[in-house]
Design a protein around this motif. Structure first.
Motif, PDB file in Angstrom:
ATOM      1  N   ARG A  10       0.825  -1.220   0.154  1.00 41.64           N
ATOM      2  CA  ARG A  10       0.045  -0.089  -0.049  1.00 41.64           C
ATOM      3  C   ARG A  10       0.860   1.265  -0.040  1.00 41.64           C
ATOM      4  O   ARG A  10       0.475   1.994  -0.648  1.00 41.64           O
ATOM      5  CB  ARG A  10      -0.849  -0.127   1.190  1.00 41.64           C
ATOM      6  CG  ARG A  10      -1.742   1.292   1.315  1.00 41.64           C
ATOM      7  CD  ARG A  10      -2.820   1.067   2.396  1.00 41.64           C
ATOM      8  NE  ARG A  10      -2.015   1.216   3.841  1.00 41.64           N
ATOM      9  CZ  ARG A  10      -1.895   0.138   4.467  1.00 41.64           C
ATOM     10  NH1 ARG A  10      -2.636  -1.021   4.172  1.00 41.64           N
ATOM     11  NH2 ARG A  10      -1.365   0.270   5.608  1.00 41.64           N
ATOM     12  N   VAL A  11       1.898   1.303   0.969  1.00 45.42           N
ATOM     13  CA  VAL A  11       2.735   2.308   0.865  1.00 45.42           C
ATOM     14  C   VAL A  11       3.738   2.641  -0.467  1.00 45.42           C
ATOM     15  O   VAL A  11       3.633   3.945  -0.964  1.00 45.42           O
ATOM     16  CB  VAL A  11       3.803   2.188   2.078  1.00 45.42           C
ATOM     17  CG1 VAL A  11       5.025   3.163   1.937  1.00 45.42           C
ATOM     18  CG2 VAL A  11       3.140   2.091   3.368  1.00 45.42           C
ATOM     19  N   ARG A  13       2.375   1.578  -3.479  1.00 41.76           N
ATOM     20  CA  ARG A  13       1.396   2.191  -4.294  1.00 41.76           C
ATOM     21  C   ARG A  13       1.339   3.727  -3.973  1.00 41.76           C
ATOM     22  O   ARG A  13       1.229   4.364  -5.189  1.00 41.76           O
ATOM     23  CB  ARG A  13       0.020   1.547  -4.115  1.00 41.76           C
ATOM     24  CG  ARG A  13      -0.270   0.563  -4.955  1.00 41.76           C
ATOM     25  CD  ARG A  13      -1.651  -0.095  -4.950  1.00 41.76           C
ATOM     26  NE  ARG A  13      -1.979  -1.183  -5.896  1.00 41.76           N
ATOM     27  CZ  ARG A  13      -2.958  -1.835  -5.878  1.00 41.76           C
ATOM     28  NH1 ARG A  13      -3.960  -1.691  -4.909  1.00 41.76           N
ATOM     29  NH2 ARG A  13      -3.219  -2.806  -6.715  1.00 41.76           N
ATOM     30  N   PHE A  14       1.177   4.296  -2.855  1.00 48.70           N
ATOM     31  CA  PHE A  14       0.987   5.637  -2.811  1.00 48.70           C
ATOM     32  C   PHE A  14       2.287   6.336  -3.220  1.00 48.70           C
ATOM     33  O   PHE A  14       2.031   7.575  -3.634  1.00 48.70           O
ATOM     34  CB  PHE A  14       1.193   5.857  -1.125  1.00 48.70           C
ATOM     35  CG  PHE A  14      -0.353   5.368  -0.251  1.00 48.70           C
ATOM     36  CD1 PHE A  14      -1.481   4.825  -1.135  1.00 48.70           C
ATOM     37  CD2 PHE A  14      -0.206   5.564   0.817  1.00 48.70           C
ATOM     38  CE1 PHE A  14      -2.498   4.445  -0.643  1.00 48.70           C
ATOM     39  CE2 PHE A  14      -1.687   5.299   1.701  1.00 48.70           C
ATOM     40  CZ  PHE A  14      -2.687   4.793   0.962  1.00 48.70           C
ATOM     41  N   ARG A  18       1.894   9.251  -5.970  1.00 47.03           N
ATOM     42  CA  ARG A  18       2.448  10.478  -5.506  1.00 47.03           C
ATOM     43  C   ARG A  18       3.338  11.002  -6.854  1.00 47.03           C
ATOM     44  O   ARG A  18       3.380  12.170  -7.024  1.00 47.03           O
ATOM     45  CB  ARG A  18       3.155  10.617  -4.389  1.00 47.03           C
ATOM     46  CG  ARG A  18       2.193  10.490  -3.247  1.00 47.03           C
ATOM     47  CD  ARG A  18       2.934  10.677  -2.010  1.00 47.03           C
ATOM     48  NE  ARG A  18       2.123  10.195  -0.735  1.00 47.03           N
ATOM     49  CZ  ARG A  18       2.570   9.977   0.587  1.00 47.03           C
ATOM     50  NH1 ARG A  18       3.907   9.903   0.703  1.00 47.03           N
ATOM     51  NH2 ARG A  18       1.756   9.721   1.531  1.00 47.03           N
ATOM     52  N   TRP A 200       1.102  14.608   0.415  1.00 47.12           N
ATOM     53  CA  TRP A 200       1.162  14.451  -0.996  1.00 47.12           C
ATOM     54  C   TRP A 200       1.765  15.453  -1.806  1.00 47.12           C
ATOM     55  O   TRP A 200       2.134  15.431  -2.772  1.00 47.12           O
ATOM     56  CB  TRP A 200      -0.341  14.089  -1.443  1.00 47.12           C
ATOM     57  CG  TRP A 200      -0.579  12.672  -1.187  1.00 47.12           C
ATOM     58  CD1 TRP A 200      -0.904  12.060   0.118  1.00 47.12           C
ATOM     59  CD2 TRP A 200      -0.949  11.537  -2.046  1.00 47.12           C
ATOM     60  NE1 TRP A 200      -1.248  10.675  -0.036  1.00 47.12           N
ATOM     61  CE2 TRP A 200      -1.313  10.535  -1.305  1.00 47.12           C
ATOM     62  CE3 TRP A 200      -0.834  11.432  -3.518  1.00 47.12           C
ATOM     63  CZ2 TRP A 200      -1.614   9.298  -1.954  1.00 47.12           C
ATOM     64  CZ3 TRP A 200      -1.110  10.595  -4.236  1.00 47.12           C
ATOM     65  CH2 TRP A 200      -1.706   9.211  -3.414  1.00 47.12           C
ATOM     66  N   THR A 385      -8.006  13.596  -1.319  1.00 40.49           N
ATOM     67  CA  THR A 385      -6.677  12.526  -1.437  1.00 40.49           C
ATOM     68  C   THR A 385      -7.028  11.346  -0.560  1.00 40.49           C
ATOM     69  O   THR A 385      -6.462  10.307  -0.703  1.00 40.49           O
ATOM     70  CB  THR A 385      -5.565  13.461  -1.013  1.00 40.49           C
ATOM     71  OG1 THR A 385      -5.170  14.529  -1.792  1.00 40.49           O
ATOM     72  CG2 THR A 385      -4.192  12.428  -1.187  1.00 40.49           C
ATOM     73  N   GLU A 389      -6.223   7.352  -1.288  1.00 44.40           N
ATOM     74  CA  GLU A 389      -5.740   6.554  -0.523  1.00 44.40           C
ATOM     75  C   GLU A 389      -6.595   5.580  -0.130  1.00 44.40           C
ATOM     76  O   GLU A 389      -6.281   4.203  -0.188  1.00 44.40           O
ATOM     77  CB  GLU A 389      -5.088   7.293   0.979  1.00 44.40           C
ATOM     78  CG  GLU A 389      -4.080   8.194   0.622  1.00 44.40           C
ATOM     79  CD  GLU A 389      -3.486   8.745   1.983  1.00 44.40           C
ATOM     80  OE1 GLU A 389      -2.389   9.170   1.913  1.00 44.40           O
ATOM     81  OE2 GLU A 389      -4.098   8.262   2.906  1.00 44.40           O
ATOM     82  N   LEU A 392      -6.810   3.190  -3.014  1.00 42.89           N
ATOM     83  CA  LEU A 392      -5.502   2.292  -3.188  1.00 42.89           C
ATOM     84  C   LEU A 392      -5.373   1.292  -2.189  1.00 42.89           C
ATOM     85  O   LEU A 392      -4.949   0.172  -2.574  1.00 42.89           O
ATOM     86  CB  LEU A 392      -4.494   3.333  -3.396  1.00 42.89           C
ATOM     87  CG  LEU A 392      -4.260   4.269  -4.599  1.00 42.89           C
ATOM     88  CD1 LEU A 392      -3.025   5.347  -4.517  1.00 42.89           C
ATOM     89  CD2 LEU A 392      -3.990   3.258  -5.939  1.00 42.89           C
ATOM     90  N   SER A 393      -5.870   1.620  -0.903  1.00 42.60           N
ATOM     91  CA  SER A 393      -5.638   0.549   0.012  1.00 42.60           C
ATOM     92  C   SER A 393      -6.643  -0.487  -0.152  1.00 42.60           C
ATOM     93  O   SER A 393      -6.349  -1.849  -0.128  1.00 42.60           O
ATOM     94  CB  SER A 393      -6.026   1.329   1.291  1.00 42.60           C
ATOM     95  OG  SER A 393      -5.210   2.357   1.625  1.00 42.60           O
TER      96      SER A 393
END
Length: 401
Positions: A10-11, A13-14, A18, A200, A385, A389, A392-393
């Motif tokens: 997950r991190v 992907r963020f 970004r 972000w 945002t 998030e 995406l999570s």
């Protein structure tokens, strides 16, 4: 705490999303280098983002003799995100594309003295209808709506709002919104929405341990630990504004005695001014905004009374920040909110030496103090945002289930 494989994914992907937003058009190799991932992992994540219609290829870049590199950018035709900033007098709604650029905005007025939950929900729904209709898209094109509400939000979506004259206690706001808005709803307060925006797009981008201080009528802190928002056990972390500075001191709007907010919030600043010069033309006793704006103008002109007020305010803020530095050891402290927008540069002049004096040397040396650099509404941006998030999570969880 040990991170699970899902947490790490997950991190990552963020981080990839970004960087694509910030640097587009950008090649996969450059993304991998910037976020510190292997080419294989980056290619895998980019492929997932492409499937989710968040990222697309927009052309090629010559690579100095090798094969041209495909360039990535947020997909302008991808899904939409909505961010809602609820304040004491308005509901501000913005709709965003995958680059988190504002496409359309709308603002609905709230009553100055009476805002029952049903009325506020109606204004939110009206604003969402306005922006989607103006953009000409159905609601199912929107992945979700992030809503920032002043006060405290429990994990179950119940909200207690401490804005003047609202008197909300444990209102089932998420359930009320879901009944009116048939898309995912992400609910939190402006402290955390602003912090997400800073992580972000702002001064905290690329950092992990962050404090974002909102200075307005009220005062509070949004905290990020290891690049993620810190919520606390009951989603009420960040009430730094109600930490004590003065025993038996001034009282804030919430009834706390001697706290940071009582001395640094707009009412406290007005009280400093009244104590120094009760007849000052800068003082508008029934208008916080006019008083703060007048102080900002007077400070630019070198007015001695305004300088005394800002020195007193900066002293209390500097001590409050020193306590935060000693306790939390952040890499950066970002000042945001409408008071920081107007008085921030003047405040920082007084805050830095005071914080340096009262903070311990080791944590202070690793801390930067900065003003929010985001040139648009950071609360609605952060709320949108939160939707990205969350999406995406959930996509990470479903892809590994």
């Amino acid at each position: 705490m040990k991170r699970t494989h899902q947490d790490i994914r997950r991190v990552n992907r963020f981080a990839v999303m970004r960087h694509v937003i910030a640097s587009a058009p950008v090649a996969r190799r450059d993304v991998a280098t910037a976020v510190g991932l292997s080419m294989a992992t980056t290619a895998d994540i980019v492929s997932e983002l492409h499937e989710l219609r968040l990222v697309t290829e927009i052309g090629q870049q010559e690579s100095g003799g090798g094969r041209p590199r495909n360039l990535l950018a947020p997909d302008p035709d991808g899904p939409r995100f909505i961010g809602v900033d609820i304040a004491e007098t308005y509901v501000h709604v913005e709709i965003f594309d995958p680059a988190l650029r504002v496409l359309v905005r709308s603002e609905e007025e709230l009553h100055p003295r009476h805002n029952p939950p049903e009325y506020v929900v109606d204004r939110i729904a009206s604003g969402i209808h306005t922006v989607t209709a103006e953009l000409g898209i159905p609601l199912d094109r929107v992945l979700g709506v992030g809503v920032s509400i002043p006060g405290q939000v429990r994990p179950d979506g119940r909200a207690s709002v401490f804005a003047a004259n609202w008197n909300w206690r444990d209102v089932p706001l998420r359930d009320m919104l879901v009944e009116r808005i048939p898309i995912p709803v992400y609910l939190d307060n402006p402290l955390r929405a602003s912090t997400v925006a800073e992580l972000w797009f702002g001064a905290a981008r690329g950092l992990e341990n962050v404090a974002v201080l909102t200075l307005g009528t009220g005062v509070g802190a949004g905290l990020a630990v290891r690049g993620a928002i810190y919520h606390g056990a009951t989603n009420t972390a960040g009430e730094w504004g109600h930490t004590n500075l003065v025993i038996d001191g001034l009282q804030c709007r919430r009834g706390c005695v001697g706290c940071v907010e009582a001395y640094v919030g707009a009412p406290g600043i007005m009280q400093h001014l009244e104590q120094i010069d009760p007849k000052s033309p800068l003082l508008h006793s029934d208008n916080q905004t006019a008083t703060i704006n007048a102080l900002g103008t007077a400070l630019t002109a070198g007015d001695p009374v305004a300088e005394q007020v800002i020195a007193a305010t900066g002293r209390y803020l500097g001590i409050g920040i020193a306590n935060l530095v000693n306790l939390f050891n952040p890499q950066i402290i970002v000042l945001t909110g409408w008071v920081a927008d107007r008085l921030g540069e003047h405040l920082i002049r007084h805050v830095r030496p005071i914080a340096a004096r009262y903070a311990l040397d080791e944590p202070w040396e690793g801390t930067e103090i900065a003003l929010c650099p985001i040139d648009r509404n950071p609360v609605s941006l952060g709320a949108a945002t939160l939707v990205m998030e969350g999406f995406l999570s959930e996509a990470t969880a479903s892809s590994r289930s």
